[in-house]
Design an enzyme around this catalytic site. Structure first.
Site, PDB file in Angstrom:
ATOM      1  N   MET A   7      -1.250   3.501  10.387  1.00  0.00           N
ATOM      2  CA  MET A   7      -1.762   3.027   9.127  1.00  0.00           C
ATOM      3  C   MET A   7      -3.149   2.438   9.352  1.00  0.00           C
ATOM      4  O   MET A   7      -3.353   1.656  10.253  1.00  0.00           O
ATOM      5  CB  MET A   7      -0.844   1.949   8.548  1.00  0.00           C
ATOM      6  N   GLY A  58      -7.745   5.871   9.808  1.00  0.00           N
ATOM      7  CA  GLY A  58      -8.789   6.781   9.362  1.00  0.00           C
ATOM      8  C   GLY A  58      -8.391   8.242   9.333  1.00  0.00           C
ATOM      9  O   GLY A  58      -9.250   9.125   9.352  1.00  0.00           O
ATOM     10  N   LYS A  59      -7.088   8.518   9.256  1.00  0.00           N
ATOM     11  CA  LYS A  59      -6.615   9.908   9.271  1.00  0.00           C
ATOM     12  C   LYS A  59      -7.173  10.709   8.100  1.00  0.00           C
ATOM     13  O   LYS A  59      -7.754  11.778   8.297  1.00  0.00           O
ATOM     14  CB  LYS A  59      -5.079   9.951   9.255  1.00  0.00           C
ATOM     15  N   ASP A  94      -2.744  16.852   5.224  1.00  0.00           N
ATOM     16  CA  ASP A  94      -2.668  15.392   5.215  1.00  0.00           C
ATOM     17  C   ASP A  94      -1.199  14.988   5.117  1.00  0.00           C
ATOM     18  O   ASP A  94      -0.389  15.702   4.530  1.00  0.00           O
ATOM     19  CB  ASP A  94      -3.450  14.831   4.017  1.00  0.00           C
ATOM     20  N   GLU A  95      -0.860  13.842   5.701  1.00  0.00           N
ATOM     21  CA  GLU A  95       0.507  13.311   5.681  1.00  0.00           C
ATOM     22  C   GLU A  95       1.506  14.334   6.246  1.00  0.00           C
ATOM     23  O   GLU A  95       2.577  14.576   5.687  1.00  0.00           O
ATOM     24  CB  GLU A  95       0.906  12.864   4.272  1.00  0.00           C
ATOM     25  N   CYS A 119      -4.409  -3.668  15.750  1.00  0.00           N
ATOM     26  CA  CYS A 119      -3.485  -4.689  15.250  1.00  0.00           C
ATOM     27  C   CYS A 119      -4.292  -5.961  14.951  1.00  0.00           C
ATOM     28  O   CYS A 119      -5.393  -6.153  15.478  1.00  0.00           O
ATOM     29  CB  CYS A 119      -2.432  -4.963  16.334  1.00  0.00           C
ATOM     30  N   CYS A 172      -3.893  -8.710  16.157  1.00  0.00           N
ATOM     31  CA  CYS A 172      -4.073  -9.476  17.391  1.00  0.00           C
ATOM     32  C   CYS A 172      -5.190  -8.891  18.254  1.00  0.00           C
ATOM     33  O   CYS A 172      -5.546  -9.476  19.281  1.00  0.00           O
ATOM     34  CB  CYS A 172      -2.767  -9.543  18.181  1.00  0.00           C
ATOM     35  N   CYS A 204       0.618  -3.583  16.880  1.00  0.00           N
ATOM     36  CA  CYS A 204       0.912  -3.196  18.256  1.00  0.00           C
ATOM     37  C   CYS A 204       2.410  -3.372  18.515  1.00  0.00           C
ATOM     38  O   CYS A 204       3.123  -4.013  17.737  1.00  0.00           O
ATOM     39  CB  CYS A 204       0.092  -4.023  19.242  1.00  0.00           C
TER      40      CYS A 204
END
Length: 182
Positions: free
Chosen positions: A1, A4-5, A73-74, A131, A133, A170
Site C-alpha cells: 500500500m 506507487g504501483k 492494475d490490482e 513504514c 517507523c 514493516c
C-alpha cells in the site's frame, strides 16, 4: 500500500503511448474504486480498456485489439486461470504483460492471483514503500474506523460502506500491532 504501483503503471502506459504504441489496460472488476478507471493516490488516472470479471477470459475481451503491451492494475484480484492466460499471451503473441498488485493480504496470506503470478512470472520487481517507523513496509495493515483488524473477508475494498483503510507497515510493526490487539 502506498508503494506507487498505479503511478508506475500509468507512467509506463504514458511511455508506450508517447511512442504511438497502444496498450490494453486491465483491472479486475473486484476493484470497484474509481469505476472504469485506475486512479493513483497522487491524482493520476486513466480509463480502463477492460474491467475483467472473475469468470471472463482476457482474449475474449481484447478482440480485435493487438496491443504492444498489456498492463494490469490490482493483479492480486485476477484468478489463477487469468494469470495463466496472460502468461500464454506473452509466449504465443510475444506481447509483454506487466502486472501490478499486492503479494499478500492484511492477514499475511497470499491472494490466489498473486500466488500464481509469483509461481510463473518471468521477472518480478518489487516496488518499495516505507513504514511509519522508517523500515521497508512489507505487510498490509487493515483498519476499520481507524482500528487495526486481523480477521475478516480477504477482499474488502477501501471506500466501501465501512470506514476501511490500509497502511503499509514493516513486519515488526505488523506483529507488534497484532499482538497488542489480541
Amino acid at each position: 500500500m502506498g508503494g506507487g504501483k498505479t503511478t508506475s503503471l500509468l507512467q509506463l502506459k504514458y511511455n508506450y503511448e508517447q511512442k504511438g504504441m497502444n496498450v490494453v489496460l486491465i483491472k479486475p472488476a473486484t476493484d470497484t474504486k474509481a469505476g472504469d478507471e485506475v486512479s493513483s493516490r497522487i491524482g493520476l488516472h486513466s480509463s480502463v480498456d477492460i474491467v475483467l470479471e472473475k469468470n471472463a477470459t482476457i482474449m475474449e475481451n481484447m478482440q480485435p485489439l493487438r496491443p504492444w503491451a498489456i498492463l494490469v492494475d490490482e493483479a492480486q484480484f485476477l484468478t489463477p486461470a487469468q494469470v495463466d492466460e496472460l502468461y500464454e499471451i506473452t509466449k504465443a503473441y510475444d506481447i509483454p504483460v506487466v502486472c501490478y498488485g499486492l503479494r499478500c493480504d492484511f492477514q499475511m496470506k497470499g491472494f490466489p492471483g498473486s500466488t500464481r503470478l509469483l509461481e510463473i512470472a518471468d521477472e518480478i520487481e518489487e516496488l518499495k514503500t516505507i513504514c511509519s517507523c522508517g523500515e521497508k513496509a512489507t505487510q498490509n495493515l487493515r483498519k476499520e474506523n481507524g482500528e487495526p483488524v486481523f480477521a475478516g473477508e480477504q477482499v474488502l475494498i477501501d471506500g466501501s460502506t465501512k470506514e476501511i483503510t490500509y497502511e503499509g507497515v514493516c513486519g515488526k510493526c505488523y506483529i507488534r500491532i497484532r499482538n497488542k490487539a489480541r
